[in-house]
Write a protein that holds these residues in place. Sequence first.
Motif, PDB file in Angstrom:
ATOM      1  N   THR A 116       0.834  -1.205   0.000  1.00 32.38           N
ATOM      2  CA  THR A 116       0.000   0.000   0.000  1.00 32.38           C
ATOM      3  C   THR A 116       0.864   1.249   0.000  1.00 32.38           C
ATOM      4  O   THR A 116       0.623   2.194  -0.765  1.00 32.38           O
ATOM      5  N   ALA A 117       1.887   1.267   0.846  1.00 34.05           N
ATOM      6  CA  ALA A 117       2.777   2.427   0.919  1.00 34.05           C
ATOM      7  C   ALA A 117       3.508   2.649  -0.402  1.00 34.05           C
ATOM      8  O   ALA A 117       3.684   3.793  -0.846  1.00 34.05           O
ATOM      9  N   GLY A 118       3.927   1.558  -1.039  1.00 36.41           N
ATOM     10  CA  GLY A 118       4.602   1.684  -2.322  1.00 36.41           C
ATOM     11  C   GLY A 118       3.686   2.237  -3.404  1.00 36.41           C
ATOM     12  O   GLY A 118       4.090   3.090  -4.210  1.00 36.41           O
ATOM     13  N   LYS A 170     -10.576   8.018 -20.891  1.00 37.63           N
ATOM     14  CA  LYS A 170      -9.125   7.825 -20.719  1.00 37.63           C
ATOM     15  C   LYS A 170      -8.516   8.869 -19.780  1.00 37.63           C
ATOM     16  O   LYS A 170      -7.392   9.351 -19.998  1.00 37.63           O
ATOM     17  N   ILE A 171      -9.264   9.251 -18.755  1.00 37.49           N
ATOM     18  CA  ILE A 171      -8.760  10.137 -17.712  1.00 37.49           C
ATOM     19  C   ILE A 171      -8.124   9.268 -16.629  1.00 37.49           C
ATOM     20  O   ILE A 171      -8.792   8.379 -16.081  1.00 37.49           O
ATOM     21  N   PRO A 172      -6.856   9.450 -16.302  1.00 34.27           N
ATOM     22  CA  PRO A 172      -6.208   8.610 -15.288  1.00 34.27           C
ATOM     23  C   PRO A 172      -6.923   8.696 -13.935  1.00 34.27           C
ATOM     24  O   PRO A 172      -7.336   9.775 -13.510  1.00 34.27           O
ATOM     25  N   VAL A 173      -7.041   7.540 -13.300  1.00 32.89           N
ATOM     26  CA  VAL A 173      -7.749   7.447 -12.027  1.00 32.89           C
ATOM     27  C   VAL A 173      -6.793   7.046 -10.909  1.00 32.89           C
ATOM     28  O   VAL A 173      -6.050   6.067 -11.029  1.00 32.89           O
ATOM     29  N   ILE A 174      -6.808   7.834  -9.834  1.00 28.76           N
ATOM     30  CA  ILE A 174      -6.177   7.468  -8.568  1.00 28.76           C
ATOM     31  C   ILE A 174      -7.316   7.046  -7.658  1.00 28.76           C
ATOM     32  O   ILE A 174      -8.334   7.741  -7.586  1.00 28.76           O
ATOM     33  N   ALA A 175      -7.203   5.933  -6.967  1.00 25.89           N
ATOM     34  CA  ALA A 175      -8.329   5.504  -6.131  1.00 25.89           C
ATOM     35  C   ALA A 175      -7.870   4.842  -4.852  1.00 25.89           C
ATOM     36  O   ALA A 175      -6.932   4.032  -4.857  1.00 25.89           O
ATOM     37  N   LEU A 176      -8.540   5.193  -3.769  1.00 25.19           N
ATOM     38  CA  LEU A 176      -8.405   4.468  -2.511  1.00 25.19           C
ATOM     39  C   LEU A 176      -9.486   3.396  -2.538  1.00 25.19           C
ATOM     40  O   LEU A 176     -10.672   3.706  -2.638  1.00 25.19           O
ATOM     41  N   LEU A 177      -9.069   2.125  -2.470  1.00 27.85           N
ATOM     42  CA  LEU A 177     -10.032   1.044  -2.677  1.00 27.85           C
ATOM     43  C   LEU A 177      -9.859  -0.069  -1.662  1.00 27.85           C
ATOM     44  O   LEU A 177      -8.744  -0.383  -1.242  1.00 27.85           O
ATOM     45  N   ILE A 185      -4.696   2.507  -4.617  1.00 25.75           N
ATOM     46  CA  ILE A 185      -4.133   2.564  -3.270  1.00 25.75           C
ATOM     47  C   ILE A 185      -4.994   1.654  -2.404  1.00 25.75           C
ATOM     48  O   ILE A 185      -6.051   2.059  -1.909  1.00 25.75           O
ATOM     49  N   PRO A 186      -4.604   0.379  -2.242  1.00 25.23           N
ATOM     50  CA  PRO A 186      -5.426  -0.582  -1.503  1.00 25.23           C
ATOM     51  C   PRO A 186      -5.342  -0.356   0.006  1.00 25.23           C
ATOM     52  O   PRO A 186      -4.266  -0.411   0.598  1.00 25.23           O
ATOM     53  N   ALA A 187      -6.492  -0.091   0.605  1.00 22.51           N
ATOM     54  CA  ALA A 187      -6.560   0.163   2.048  1.00 22.51           C
ATOM     55  C   ALA A 187      -8.026   0.232   2.444  1.00 22.51           C
ATOM     56  O   ALA A 187      -8.918   0.151   1.601  1.00 22.51           O
ATOM     57  N   ASN A 188      -8.256   0.423   3.706  1.00 31.80           N
ATOM     58  CA  ASN A 188      -9.608   0.486   4.258  1.00 31.80           C
ATOM     59  C   ASN A 188     -10.281   1.794   3.861  1.00 31.80           C
ATOM     60  O   ASN A 188     -10.084   2.826   4.511  1.00 31.80           O
ATOM     61  N   ASP A 189     -11.105   1.768   2.817  1.00 35.77           N
ATOM     62  CA  ASP A 189     -11.729   3.005   2.335  1.00 35.77           C
ATOM     63  C   ASP A 189     -12.943   3.421   3.151  1.00 35.77           C
ATOM     64  O   ASP A 189     -13.599   4.413   2.839  1.00 35.77           O
ATOM     65  N   SER A 219      -8.177  10.409   5.392  1.00 30.17           N
ATOM     66  CA  SER A 219      -7.504  11.659   5.715  1.00 30.17           C
ATOM     67  C   SER A 219      -5.999  11.563   5.459  1.00 30.17           C
ATOM     68  O   SER A 219      -5.391  12.495   4.911  1.00 30.17           O
ATOM     69  N   ILE A 220      -5.397  10.438   5.829  1.00 26.85           N
ATOM     70  CA  ILE A 220      -3.961  10.258   5.621  1.00 26.85           C
ATOM     71  C   ILE A 220      -3.631  10.232   4.131  1.00 26.85           C
ATOM     72  O   ILE A 220      -2.723  10.932   3.661  1.00 26.85           O
ATOM     73  N   VAL A 221      -4.359   9.428   3.378  1.00 26.46           N
ATOM     74  CA  VAL A 221      -4.078   9.281   1.946  1.00 26.46           C
ATOM     75  C   VAL A 221      -4.287  10.598   1.211  1.00 26.46           C
ATOM     76  O   VAL A 221      -3.418  11.046   0.442  1.00 26.46           O
TER      77      VAL A 221
END
Length: 245
Positions: free
Chosen positions: A48-50, A182-189, A202-206, A213-215
Amino acid sequence: MEATNPIIDKLFAAGAHFGYAPSRRHPSTSGYIFGVKGGVELFDLEKTAGLLEAAKDFVKRLAEERKTILFIGGKAEAKEAILRGAGSTGAPYCAGRWIGGSLTNFSEIKKRLNRLEELSSMREKGELAKFTKLERLLIDREITDLENTFGGMRGMHKLPDAVFIADPRKESIALAEAVQLKIPVIALLNSDCDSSNIAYPIPANDASRETLSIVLGELTKTYIENLAADKPPAEAPAAPVQTAQ
């Protein structure tokens, strides 16, 4: 799970490592899972951090080119972090129900945004005095409706260069529109999300407010620190206005 940098400790303390039961896991997230405890899958926070660092590198490039990020997250756990992140960067956002076509039919959405700007300007300049009391009431209602629906996107005069999505499973329509364009997506999932169409997962507890808040804090801090002061912005979105959803 051995911490190798401070962000892992922060994520662990926030409960970012908690996924869902194995039965809810989407196959695309299998590679992010460290193990299972008490019937709940645990994310490998080193991975996740990477992946968060990879997303920050992308945000750094966006900032250097003064590109626009649209922040999307309508569920209760995400709203505060989305509003704070958008507010700190002056970015557009949607912290309520996603209106289908907000990206794929942006030409129509832009008309509604222009209408909001027009009516708001008229009211600020006192130009509504020429209308009857009933007409002013109807205009005020229209402004309120437009603000509640599209207020976070005020000042977004073109499609965003990237989007951030909190919980792409819940925001599946927004995700599909971004992918189509084709818009790049960043996601907390979380572990129940499909990561296959997400450029920067970004795999984590969404569902954790603190994790969100951290992400978002890491991403927006990166954006702010890397703004190119010697370049005029391609777009200059108005500061976001918190609206009731």
